[in-house]
Write a protein that holds these residues in place. Structure first.
Motif, PDB file in Angstrom:
ATOM      1  N   GLN A1091     115.226  51.768  71.918  1.00 44.87           N
ATOM      2  CA  GLN A1091     115.119  50.343  71.615  1.00 44.87           C
ATOM      3  C   GLN A1091     113.652  49.912  71.517  1.00 44.87           C
ATOM      4  O   GLN A1091     113.363  48.725  71.384  1.00 44.87           O
ATOM      5  CB  GLN A1091     115.813  49.530  72.719  1.00 44.87           C
ATOM      6  CG  GLN A1091     117.269  49.890  72.924  1.00 44.87           C
ATOM      7  CD  GLN A1091     118.117  49.620  71.699  1.00 44.87           C
ATOM      8  OE1 GLN A1091     118.247  48.483  71.270  1.00 44.87           O
ATOM      9  NE2 GLN A1091     118.686  50.662  71.116  1.00 44.87           N
ATOM     10  N   PRO A1113     116.177  51.097  80.374  1.00 43.74           N
ATOM     11  CA  PRO A1113     117.234  50.632  79.452  1.00 43.74           C
ATOM     12  C   PRO A1113     116.840  50.767  77.985  1.00 43.74           C
ATOM     13  O   PRO A1113     117.700  50.743  77.114  1.00 43.74           O
ATOM     14  CB  PRO A1113     117.428  49.167  79.848  1.00 43.74           C
ATOM     15  CG  PRO A1113     116.168  48.768  80.536  1.00 43.74           C
ATOM     16  CD  PRO A1113     115.640  49.993  81.209  1.00 43.74           C
ATOM     17  N   GLU A1114     115.520  50.905  77.702  1.00 43.52           N
ATOM     18  CA  GLU A1114     115.103  51.070  76.296  1.00 43.52           C
ATOM     19  C   GLU A1114     115.495  52.430  75.735  1.00 43.52           C
ATOM     20  O   GLU A1114     115.462  52.631  74.529  1.00 43.52           O
ATOM     21  CB  GLU A1114     113.582  50.908  76.163  1.00 43.52           C
ATOM     22  CG  GLU A1114     113.045  49.567  76.564  1.00 43.52           C
ATOM     23  CD  GLU A1114     112.754  49.489  78.067  1.00 43.52           C
ATOM     24  OE1 GLU A1114     112.398  48.409  78.553  1.00 43.52           O
ATOM     25  OE2 GLU A1114     112.897  50.532  78.745  1.00 43.52           O
ATOM     26  N   ASN A1304     127.670  56.842  70.165  1.00 40.15           N
ATOM     27  CA  ASN A1304     126.984  56.101  69.095  1.00 40.15           C
ATOM     28  C   ASN A1304     127.463  56.564  67.718  1.00 40.15           C
ATOM     29  O   ASN A1304     127.717  55.757  66.824  1.00 40.15           O
ATOM     30  CB  ASN A1304     125.472  56.320  69.234  1.00 40.15           C
ATOM     31  CG  ASN A1304     124.689  55.590  68.167  1.00 40.15           C
ATOM     32  OD1 ASN A1304     124.677  54.373  68.114  1.00 40.15           O
ATOM     33  ND2 ASN A1304     124.032  56.346  67.296  1.00 40.15           N
ATOM     34  N   ASP A1371     119.063  52.039  83.011  1.00 38.58           N
ATOM     35  CA  ASP A1371     120.247  52.239  82.169  1.00 38.58           C
ATOM     36  C   ASP A1371     121.388  52.635  83.094  1.00 38.58           C
ATOM     37  O   ASP A1371     121.331  53.678  83.757  1.00 38.58           O
ATOM     38  CB  ASP A1371     119.999  53.337  81.139  1.00 38.58           C
ATOM     39  CG  ASP A1371     121.256  53.659  80.361  1.00 38.58           C
ATOM     40  OD1 ASP A1371     121.747  52.777  79.633  1.00 38.58           O
ATOM     41  OD2 ASP A1371     121.784  54.786  80.506  1.00 38.58           O
ATOM     42  N   VAL A1555     115.968  44.234  76.988  1.00 38.57           N
ATOM     43  CA  VAL A1555     116.919  44.904  76.105  1.00 38.57           C
ATOM     44  C   VAL A1555     118.206  44.100  76.102  1.00 38.57           C
ATOM     45  O   VAL A1555     118.730  43.741  77.153  1.00 38.57           O
ATOM     46  CB  VAL A1555     117.191  46.349  76.590  1.00 38.57           C
ATOM     47  CG1 VAL A1555     118.279  46.994  75.751  1.00 38.57           C
ATOM     48  CG2 VAL A1555     115.915  47.165  76.546  1.00 38.57           C
ATOM     49  N   ARG A1556     118.695  43.784  74.913  1.00 37.47           N
ATOM     50  CA  ARG A1556     119.945  43.024  74.784  1.00 37.47           C
ATOM     51  C   ARG A1556     121.117  43.981  74.674  1.00 37.47           C
ATOM     52  O   ARG A1556     120.990  45.090  74.149  1.00 37.47           O
ATOM     53  CB  ARG A1556     119.899  42.139  73.540  1.00 37.47           C
ATOM     54  CG  ARG A1556     118.632  41.308  73.392  1.00 37.47           C
ATOM     55  CD  ARG A1556     118.527  40.226  74.439  1.00 37.47           C
ATOM     56  NE  ARG A1556     117.301  39.431  74.286  1.00 37.47           N
ATOM     57  CZ  ARG A1556     116.879  38.548  75.167  1.00 37.47           C
ATOM     58  NH1 ARG A1556     117.579  38.330  76.262  1.00 37.47           N
ATOM     59  NH2 ARG A1556     115.759  37.875  74.966  1.00 37.47           N
ATOM     60  N   TYR A1557     122.279  43.518  75.139  1.00 39.22           N
ATOM     61  CA  TYR A1557     123.483  44.352  75.106  1.00 39.22           C
ATOM     62  C   TYR A1557     124.549  43.685  74.261  1.00 39.22           C
ATOM     63  O   TYR A1557     124.708  42.458  74.344  1.00 39.22           O
ATOM     64  CB  TYR A1557     123.992  44.615  76.521  1.00 39.22           C
ATOM     65  CG  TYR A1557     123.011  45.389  77.363  1.00 39.22           C
ATOM     66  CD1 TYR A1557     123.023  46.782  77.355  1.00 39.22           C
ATOM     67  CD2 TYR A1557     122.041  44.736  78.126  1.00 39.22           C
ATOM     68  CE1 TYR A1557     122.114  47.493  78.112  1.00 39.22           C
ATOM     69  CE2 TYR A1557     121.126  45.441  78.881  1.00 39.22           C
ATOM     70  CZ  TYR A1557     121.162  46.815  78.878  1.00 39.22           C
ATOM     71  OH  TYR A1557     120.269  47.528  79.607  1.00 39.22           O
ATOM     72  N   ARG A1559     123.331  47.351  72.905  1.00 38.40           N
ATOM     73  CA  ARG A1559     122.040  47.725  72.317  1.00 38.40           C
ATOM     74  C   ARG A1559     122.131  47.787  70.792  1.00 38.40           C
ATOM     75  O   ARG A1559     123.186  48.056  70.233  1.00 38.40           O
ATOM     76  CB  ARG A1559     121.597  49.102  72.825  1.00 38.40           C
ATOM     77  CG  ARG A1559     121.228  49.141  74.292  1.00 38.40           C
ATOM     78  CD  ARG A1559     120.650  50.503  74.628  1.00 38.40           C
ATOM     79  NE  ARG A1559     120.396  50.645  76.049  1.00 38.40           N
ATOM     80  CZ  ARG A1559     121.260  51.143  76.916  1.00 38.40           C
ATOM     81  NH1 ARG A1559     122.458  51.528  76.484  1.00 38.40           N
ATOM     82  NH2 ARG A1559     120.954  51.254  78.187  1.00 38.40           N
ATOM     83  N   ARG A1560     120.990  47.559  70.162  1.00 42.89           N
ATOM     84  CA  ARG A1560     120.915  47.702  68.700  1.00 42.89           C
ATOM     85  C   ARG A1560     121.179  49.167  68.344  1.00 42.89           C
ATOM     86  O   ARG A1560     120.604  50.083  68.916  1.00 42.89           O
ATOM     87  CB  ARG A1560     119.515  47.308  68.229  1.00 42.89           C
ATOM     88  CG  ARG A1560     119.322  47.411  66.727  1.00 42.89           C
ATOM     89  CD  ARG A1560     117.869  47.160  66.334  1.00 42.89           C
ATOM     90  NE  ARG A1560     116.999  48.258  66.749  1.00 42.89           N
ATOM     91  CZ  ARG A1560     116.137  48.193  67.763  1.00 42.89           C
ATOM     92  NH1 ARG A1560     116.025  47.087  68.485  1.00 42.89           N
ATOM     93  NH2 ARG A1560     115.382  49.232  68.080  1.00 42.89           N
ATOM     94  N   ARG A1561     122.085  49.373  67.415  1.00 43.89           N
ATOM     95  CA  ARG A1561     122.384  50.738  66.977  1.00 43.89           C
ATOM     96  C   ARG A1561     121.409  51.118  65.872  1.00 43.89           C
ATOM     97  O   ARG A1561     121.354  50.473  64.826  1.00 43.89           O
ATOM     98  CB  ARG A1561     123.826  50.852  66.482  1.00 43.89           C
ATOM     99  CG  ARG A1561     124.826  50.625  67.610  1.00 43.89           C
ATOM    100  CD  ARG A1561     126.235  51.046  67.235  1.00 43.89           C
ATOM    101  NE  ARG A1561     127.165  50.747  68.329  1.00 43.89           N
ATOM    102  CZ  ARG A1561     127.411  51.575  69.336  1.00 43.89           C
ATOM    103  NH1 ARG A1561     126.809  52.739  69.382  1.00 43.89           N
ATOM    104  NH2 ARG A1561     128.269  51.246  70.288  1.00 43.89           N
TER     105      ARG A1561
END
Length: 1719
Positions: A1091, A1113-1114, A1304, A1371, A1555-1557, A1559-1561
């Motif tokens: 991320q 978490p990144e 993912n 994470d 980091v937003r959930y 997460r950006r794929r």
């Protein structure tokens, strides 16, 4: 600049110069002082030097030019002056340029990127290619384009003609401009053509003689970079870095002063440089010693060149004044004009000076029509000298003045004037002759033995100039033009005369030829001349008068040529009552040449002589095919190949066939055939003489085949305008049909197989849709064209442009097609178009006596069945000839009356020889029944049917249509019968197959029934996690089996897994105590999920860092372990790996494929890249005791479990730490707010159930160490160390990251969580999870206990340490995996190896999962800023629980938003936690083996349904917010501590990026649909570290979209102490060493795996024909293929880039290693 120095007043100076008697002398006196002051001071910086030059030198010059303040004058000039509409952008090397195939007058007319984007041609058929440099944009040139000459920027609008009058400037201004330009241009010319021994003129002699000199080193193309660096280091006192800088600037600018000092010092340096460079490469570097004053003036002269360009750009008038001065003749002497002087010294100037001169010419003379014409005349005047200088120069043509020829000779209005005034054709051809004169032998023919290939390749460039001159024929012929063209053509004929008969060969007998003769040079000339010859013919045919004159010249010259003369007198030859008087000549005994340009140019003279030379060439090719010339070596084979190849055949083989057709049309057919038999040396064979030698028989048979083939070609090949009534389009269609009859082909393959015209066009696009259908490509391969069925009748198996291999392929392909369609295999000759009247007599060959005799002779040999005297190919050709004759006769009979038809082949074939039973017809009947000719049986039948058809036609003098139909009935009846028979046989075969398949199916069922136990015990490999057979009937029990954690978890089935080793092929059961079975695996660092792209964390566990124990978490960089799924015994793998290491070390460039030092190898089966193995560990069989679990569950609630864990951790610490540590860490467990009345003791955890630790065999333990060490080494980029305490952490991390990566992929591809993984992915994932679980048991339990305590510290703040991360810095899936796999360590006792029982594990898993899930929900809520608007029931239980949860968290974080609804909060949290739940389900499935619910095996209809299935499988409430309500008392104090962390407070104040959930794929960047948009982007790319205009390689990172300057010294940087290129450095931070780049100008993908490994991969852009275009070789418009781009994305997301690189390097034979690190 010196302190306080004042700049001179430019206006005052200009007045002084204007009023001087001799302005030039006055001006030079000023320059003498100021130039030295500006450029001879070492202490000045480049900025100070530039500032002083502008103020003291250029500003006064501009004041003199304008007569006033330059800025004011420019403002006035802009108001009243007009500008040219031409673009004139000069192309750099490698810059993309565009040509419109619809509108360009010729292929040299091109547009720059900006003009193309704004032009009408963007929607036309365009081509794009990389410029070689030196050209300029033709936008605005009305002569270059049929339509749309201007783009929108250069469109003059209403103005139809631009002002070109020099008087747009005021007369005084124009006069001053001329005066100033004359002085300065002469000054520039004097110093740019300066020689070392020149003296400064009197006007520039400094007042005080300075003793400083420069030693100047010049660039050449002979010495390499390393040579120059080595020489400088040993000749001039400098270190390597300084030497590299010198070398780079020498290569870029052309020269560099490498030493400054006295004359003596510089002379010493010069001598050293020369001697050291000569020692390296036997050739000295060019070094000169120049006085500092000369260097200063040369520097200023270069700057003046740029200044001239700026001034010229201000006004058309300035441009005219400059051109006038540059082209005016020298007034002081008879020498050339200034521009000619510069041109003549071009080869002696250095690169920087050349560029300035060329750019000056571009922006001045080439931008104006009249001055372009005058410059062209000057250029042509010195053309020969310029080309000679270029030949002797070693620089590329792109920086030579000769490169301007394309700009001059392609101008339509100038071409004819150059021919008339300067006789440019004669000049160019004389130049070639002069340069090739040294290769003439005593017979005045070329002989290229020992020629200089580099020099020869430079000479070839001159032929392009001749093509430019001839590219379009004149519209109006004048007497002057005729005279000039004729004179030029005479000179050209003289050149051809030197080629006529060159490189003669004589058949070698006995010994092999000692030295292979040179042949490439001759064919290179032939290739260069192919279009020029056609153009000359086109020119001559456009004017009758010039045609007759040229014909006369050709004929006269040919008569004087003594090529391959006859050595005997004419003799009479008799055959079949026909006599031919001809002089003997045998190709096998006499000298023969394949080069006959004059013979092929002239096509109308004595027909006997006409046929002689072409026939010799064709016979030579036939004899080579018959291996009669094998002792003459491969050079002759190569010549024959090129003689018939597509590049040369139009002017060689095709012309020879045409000449023979002309001769056949003029000669008596019997005489013509006797001549052919004589030259093929078959006359005696067909006249009764027998041959007994077996070798001679084989050769004679082969020659007979070739002779028959030639007759087929002469009679059948009519697709040429003038020979028959066809067009050029018909010719192209026929070529394409026959190419596609070989096999379906790509567009590029078709283009390669077709000849190009002078405009480099094949005509394919206009006809391809008429004859073929296009099949689009898939994700690999390319689009293919297939010939349409209606055109298959035009197929000719003996098409004269087929090679032998193509003939075989086409024949096999068409026979196979006909068999599939249920037709016979007879490949009939197609019906050809009718000959034109002048060629119509050729068909008489088919019915003449000699041909009947030849056919009878050939068929008789077969009928007598003497194997050595005939071949099947001979019979096949004879049948084809007979078919051609019968078709001709049938056509004539149908189109004419009986009396008019004189063609009587069928009659002669029946009558001649019939008295002895040896007529052609009778012999065909005999041949039909021969077993040896079974393959030709269908063809014989067809020929006999044709005889009957023709006979029927002859019996009726005027057949009607109906009668014709009746005559075809015999043929149709026979065909119908044969079809019916084949159909019957096919039906019988089908029934037989069905019967066999039914028997096999029955046998298979019986076998399965007999061996049912065996099948039941086999592991299921088809579907991941397929549910085992469940014996319980209770629905509740079945449902319980679909829960993976907690007291209701399903049992782990006892499965017996038998696997086969791919190396020894032995089966073995996977068991804990058995010898190890291993999976091949590849461990690599990955940023697929990051991320924070480009920010790879280098933190390590220790002071100030929390990685790798806590994954941020990144997910900046993770460790991925993938497997190809192939299984081996551990011992087999060890032997294989040792063997690989021993054998690979000796392979060339093996280190590029596999890194032996890092344990890499290729999978023995699929060749995937691997660097470790993962041991296969079976699931531990588990029969779960639900009653016991229920009892324990009543006591082991979440609060009690937390207390028990806390007490255990505290007790373990107490055992291992000293008293001080005890005091510091003895925080009251009760203070966590759990409110327990009775505190559990140290060992109470054991009371809930323990069992003995699992035991493994020694080999499994060894393989666990191997795998763990590799994961640790690769993941942390450290040295191998199996004792490192971080080894178990990395095992957990790779397990968690690999699961996240797989989840993912499944989410991206919208596949079910279970059941959709490939077998290799499922097997690998299961093995990795079991490896991580087992690794925890085999390491130091004290270390793992410490890690477990540290991880619990995140969830239970009472146990955290100083550096424990907050809730927002972890994470949670990595944390879940770490906790689950490390908890068993808490059960270890000093004397006994214990692990939790199944029930204890179930509760541990459940409570850990519940705690982590709740923490993750809090994490999601705190990091969320956007909440979706959801239409839902706010009164629902879930919405109320979510609102309460949000309110509780907001109280602790002070972030209450009263407008948020409960349903919106619930939607945000569920959406954010979905990936976590999916990963957890995968993890527990692989850990426990419990089958998931059916809902997870299908693609979810709604996300809600999937979450319900996930929560059910993970023993979570369907309303996850109930967790906080059920454990309110336990969680409330934890929640307060979680939210109260200083790190959380800092993050919530937006001081830290959260980091937003979910997460950006990550995906690859979006690419434009049209590739020209990318090229446009690249054309505006500016290197951030370089301001020069040198060619760059803009390269796009597909991970992040960064544009990089690759393969350039300007962007080199240091990585691990080594110089690396921009792409390598970027890949290290963006992709953890892995990169995927698009090289825009090369249109190819580059995959990188490390500093030393990479490979190219096709770009995802296809043209309209479904093909990629690497390096823009074809130049067709390209468009993005989404399917291929998705494939690239999968390649990246599935971590297969390393595997792809290894496979491509394994396939490609690497001779020279590419330095990937410099990319």
């Amino acid at each position: 600049m010196a302190e306080g120095e004042k700049y001179p007043d430019g206006l005052e100076l200009s007045k002084t110069w204007q009023g001087a008697a001799d302005t030039r002398t006055e001006l030079l006196h000023y320059l003498k002082e100021e130039v030295l002051q500006t450029f001879c001071r070492k202490e000045w910086s480049p900025q100070e030097e530039e500032e002083r030059m502008q103020s003291c030198l250029l500003h006064p010059l501009e004041c003199f030019l304008f007569g006033e303040d330059p800025q004011q004058a420019l403002d006035k000039l802009k108001q009243g002056s007009s500008f040219s509409q031409q673009c004139g952008r000069v192309f750099k090397e490698g810059e993309t340029v565009y040509s419109c195939r619809d509108c360009a007058i010729d292929p040299t007319c091109v547009l720059c990127m900006d003009c193309f984007q704004d032009s009408v041609h963007k929607s036309h058929r365009y081509k794009m290619h990389a410029s070689s440099g030196g050209g300029f944009c033709d936008c605005g040139d009305v002569e270059a384009w049929k339509i749309g000459p201007c783009c929108s920027k250069h469109d003059p609008g209403a103005v139809t003609a631009m002002e070109t009058d020099g008087h747009t400037l005021e007369p005084e201004l124009y006069e001053r401009a001329e005066k100033l330009f004359r002085i300065l241009l002469r000054y520039v010319a004097d110093f740019l053509v300066w020689e070392e021994n020149f003296e400064l003129p009197a006007e520039l002699q400094p007042r005080t003689k300075d003793s400083s000199y420069y030693c100047v080193l010049y660039n050449d193309e002979h010495h390499s970079y390393d040579h120059v660096i080595y020489t400088l280091q040993r000749s001039v006192p400098c270190d390597q870095a300084e030497a590299q800088t010198h070398t780079m600037l020498i290569d870029k600018e052309g020269r560099r002063a490498v030493k400054r000092g006295t004359l003596h010092c510089c002379q010493q340096a010069k001598d050293l440089i020369k001697s050291n460079s000569e020692n390296i490469s036997m050739q000295q570097l060019r070094v000169e010693i120049l006085h500092s004053a000369v260097m200063a003036h040369q520097t200023f002269a270069i700057r003046l060149g740029s200044w001239f360009q700026k001034i010229i750009g201000y006004s058309v008038g300035f441009r005219h004044a400059f051109c006038q001065v540059a082209l005016e003749q020298n007034r002081d002497s008879d020498g050339p004009c200034l521009i000619s002087r510069l041109m003549l010294h071009d080869a002696r100037m250095y690169k920087g000076a050349r560029k300035i001169v060329h750019e000056l010419i571009f922006c001045s003379m080439l931008m104006e029509t009249e001055f372009k014409r005058l410059f062209a005349i000057e250029f042509t005047k010195h053309y020969q000298q310029l080309q000679k200088d270029f030949i002797n120069d070693d620089h590329e043509q792109s920086i030579s003045i000769t490169a301007l020829s394309v700009q001059i000779f392609t101008v339509h209005h100038a071409r004819e004037q150059l021919i008339e005034v300067s006789n440019v054709i004669k000049v160019i051809v004389n130049t070639v002759m002069e340069l090739l004169r040294e290769y003439l032998n005593d017979n005045n023919r070329f002989y290229f033995l020992g020629y200089n290939s580099e020099k020869f390749s430079r000479i070839q460039v001159i032929f392009h100039d001749l093509r430019y001159i001839l590219i379009s024929k004149p519209s109006v012929w004048t007497d002057e033009l005729r005279g000039a063209v004729l004179e030029g053509f005479r000179v050209f004929l003289g050149f051809l005369k030197c080629m006529q008969g060159m490189e003669e060969m004589k058949r070698q007998l006995g010994q092999h030829i000692p030295v292979e003769p040179e042949w490439e040079a001759g064919f290179t000339l032939q290739i260069q001349l192919r279009h020029i010859l056609a153009m000359f013919q086109d020119w001559c045919s456009s004017d009758e008068e010039i045609l007759l004159l040229v014909f006369k010249e050709c004929y006269t010259l040919l008569m004087r040529c003594n090529t391959q003369p006859f050595h005997g007198e004419a003799t009479d030859y008799y055959m079949c009552k026909h006599i031919l008087n001809v002089r003997p000549y045998k190709v096998s005994q006499e000298p023969v040449s394949i080069h006959l340009p004059i013979s092929r140019l002239l096509e109308n003279y004595d027909f006997m002589l006409l046929a002689e030379h072409p026939l010799r060439c064709i016979v030579l090719a036939a004899q080579v095919s018959a291996e009669m010339w094998r002792r003459n070596g491969l050079s002759l084979v190569s010549q024959v190949y090129h003689y018939q190849d597509v590049k040369c055949r139009h002017e060689m083989y095709d012309k020879d066939i045409l000449l023979l057709q002309i001769a056949a049309s003029k000669m008596d057919p019997n005489h013509f055939l006797i001549l052919i038999l004589l030259r093929f040396e078959l006359f005696e064979c067909f006249n009764g003489t027998s041959v007994k030698d077996q070798a001679d028989l084989a050769q004679r048979n082969r020659l007979t085949e070739e002779m028959l083939y030639l007759l087929i070609v002469i009679v059948g090949e009519r697709y040429l305008p003038g020979v028959s009534h066809v067009t050029k389009e018909d010719m192209t269609m026929r070529e394409v049909i026959h190419l596609l009859c070989i096999e379906p082909m790509a567009h590029s393959s078709l283009v390669k197989g077709l000849p190009e015209n002078e405009s480099l066009e094949t005509g394919l696009e206009s006809i391809i849709t008429k004859v073929a259908t296009f099949k689009k490509p898939g994700v690999s391969g390319h689009g293919l064209y297939e010939v349409k069925k209606e055109h298959l009748d035009e197929f000719n198996p003996f098409f004269y442009h087929y090679s032998r291999s193509q003939h075989s392929k086409a024949e096999e392909s068409q026979k196979k097609r006909r068999a599939q369609e249920g037709n016979d295999k007879a490949l009939r000759p197609p019906i050809p178009p009718k000959f034109c009247p002048s060629f119509s007599s050729i068909v008489c060959l088919l019915c003449c006596d000699i041909l009947i005799h030849i056919l009878r002779h050939v068929l008789l040999r077969a009928a007598e069945d003497r194997a050595t005297r005939w071949t099947e190919a001979m019979i096949q050709r004879a049948l084809h000839l007979i078919g051609q004759a019968l078709l001709e006769e049938k056509t004539q009979l149908e189109d004419s009356t009986m009396d008019e038809v004189t063609f009587d082949f069928s009659l002669k074939a029946r009558i001649i020889g019939s008295e002895h039973g040896k007529s052609v017809f009778i012999l065909l009947s005999k041949v039909k029944t021969m077993p040896a000719l079974e393959a030709q049986k269908d063809m014989v039948k067809w020929v006999l049917q044709m005889f009957e058809i023709v006979k029927c036609l002859r019996e009726k003098s005027s057949p009607t249509v109906s009668m014709r139909m009746e005559t075809t009935k015999p043929e149709e009846n026979v065909l119908d019968k044969e079809k019916a028979e084949r159909k019957r046989k096919a039906e019988a075969a089908k029934l037989h197959r069905q019967k066999i398949m039914a028997q096999m199916s029955a046998m298979q069922k019986n076998f399965i029934e007999s061996n049912k136990m065996l099948y039941d015990n086999m592991p299921e490999s088809g579907i991941q996690g397929e549910a085992p057979t469940i014996m319980e009937s209770s629905t509740m029990e079945q449902r319980e089996l679909c829960i993976a954690v907690g007291p209701h978890r399903g049992s782990t089935p006892a499965e017996r897994e038998l696997l086969t080793c791919i190396l020894c092929q032995e089966e073995q059961e996977v068991a804990a105590q058995a010898p190890a079975m291993v999976l091949t695996a590849c461990v690599q660092r990955s940023t697929v999920l990051t991320q924070c792209r480009g920010k790879i964390s280098s933190r390590v566990d220790g002071p100030g860092g929390t990685y790798p124990l806590f994954m941020p978490p990144e997910l900046a960089v993770g460790t991925h372990t993938g497997s190809c799924g192939h299984v081996m015994h551990a011992t087999c793998w060890q032997k294989y790996f040792e063997a690989v290491q021993n054998t690979t070390r000796n392979r060339l460039h093996a280190e590029l494929i596999i890194d032996l030092e890092n344990g890499e190898y290729l999978c023995p089966l699929c060749k995937s890249l691997c660097n470790t193995v993962v041991p296969l560990i079976p699931l531990e069989p588990l029969a779960f005791n639900y009653e016991n679990a229920e009892i324990i569950g009543q006591h082991l609630t979440l609060p009690r479990w937390i207390q028990t864990i806390s007490a255990r951790i505290k007790g373990l610490k107490a055992l291992t730490q000293d008293k001080d540590a005890k005091t510091n860490d003895s925080s009251d467990v009760g203070s966590s707010g759990l409110g327990a009345d009775a505190q559990p003791d140290f060992r109470s955890i054991l009371s809930y159930g323990v069992q003995e630790s699992r035991k493994f065999s020694g080999s499994i333990t060894e393989m666990l160490v191997v795998c763990a060490t590799t994961v640790h080494r690769v993941g942390l980029k450290t040295a191998p160390n199996e004792q490192c305490p971080r080894v178990p952490i990395m095992a957990w991390n790779t397990c968690a990251f690999t699961i996240q990566a797989i989840e993912n992929i499944l989410q991206e591809e919208d596949k079910p969580l279970f059941g959709s993984l490939q077998n290799r992915q499922h097997a690998g994932l299961k093995a990795i999870v079991q490896f991580a679980a087992s690794e925890s048991l085999k390491n130091s339990q004290a270390i793992i206990q410490r890690y477990c305590a540290d991880m619990f510290g995140v969830l239970l703040p009472a146990m955290n340490r100083k550096n424990t991360p907050s809730l927002l810095e972890v994470d949670f899936f990595h944390l879940l995996v770490g906790l689950v796999l490390s908890v068993p360590s808490l059960y270890q006792e000093e004397a006994v190896d214990l692990q939790p029982s199944a029930v204890s594990s179930a509760y541990n898993h459940m409570h850990i999962l519940h705690l982590v899930t709740m923490a993750h929900m809090v994490q999601i809520l705190m990091s969320s800023s956007d909440f979706p608007s959801v239409e839902g029931e706010e009164n629902s239980e879930e919405a109320r629980a979510a609102a309460e949860f949000y309110y509780t968290v907001s109280q602790h974080t002070s972030r209450l938003n009263p407008n948020l609804s409960g349903s919106s909060i619930a939607e945000r949290v569920k959406r954010g936690m979905e990936p976590f739940l999916r990963c957890a389900a995968l993890f527990f499935n692989c850990l426990t083996g419990v089958t998931p619910p059916e809902e997870l095996f299908t693609t979810p209809v709604t996300r809600l349904g999937q979450i319900e299935a996930l929560t059910s499988y993970l023993a979570l409430p369907s309303n996850v917010f109930q967790l906080f309500q059920e454990h309110r008392d336990t969680v409330t104090p934890l929640l307060q501590r979680w939210c109260g962390s200083p790190a959380v407070a800092k993050a919530l104040k937006n001081k830290v990026q959260l980091v937003r959930y979910p997460r950006r794929r990550n995906r690859l960047i979006d690419l434009p649909e049209d590739y020209s948009a990318l090229l446009n982007q690249a054309s505006h790319f500016q290197c951030p570290k370089s301001a020069d205009d040198e060619r760059k390689h803009p390269t796009l990172c597909l991970f992040c979209g960064a544009m990089l300057c690759s393969q350039s010294s300007c962007c080199l940087s240091q990585l691990d102490g080594e110089d690396v290129g921009a792409c390598t450095a970027h890949a290290a931070t963006c992709g953890a060493g892995v990169g995927m780049f698009l090289r825009i100008r090369e249109c190819e993908i580059v995959l990188m795996a490390s500093k030393t490994r990479g490979s190219t991969y096709p770009a995802p852009y296809l043209d309209d024909y479904g093909e990629t275009d690497p390096h823009l070789g074809r130049g067709n418009p390209l468009h993005l293929c989404p399917e291929r781009y998705r494939k690239l994305k999968r390649l990246w997301q599935q971590h297969c880039i390393l595997e792809e690189i290894a496979r491509s390097l394994e396939v490609v034979n690497i001779m020279f290693a590419f330095e990937w690190q410099l990319l």
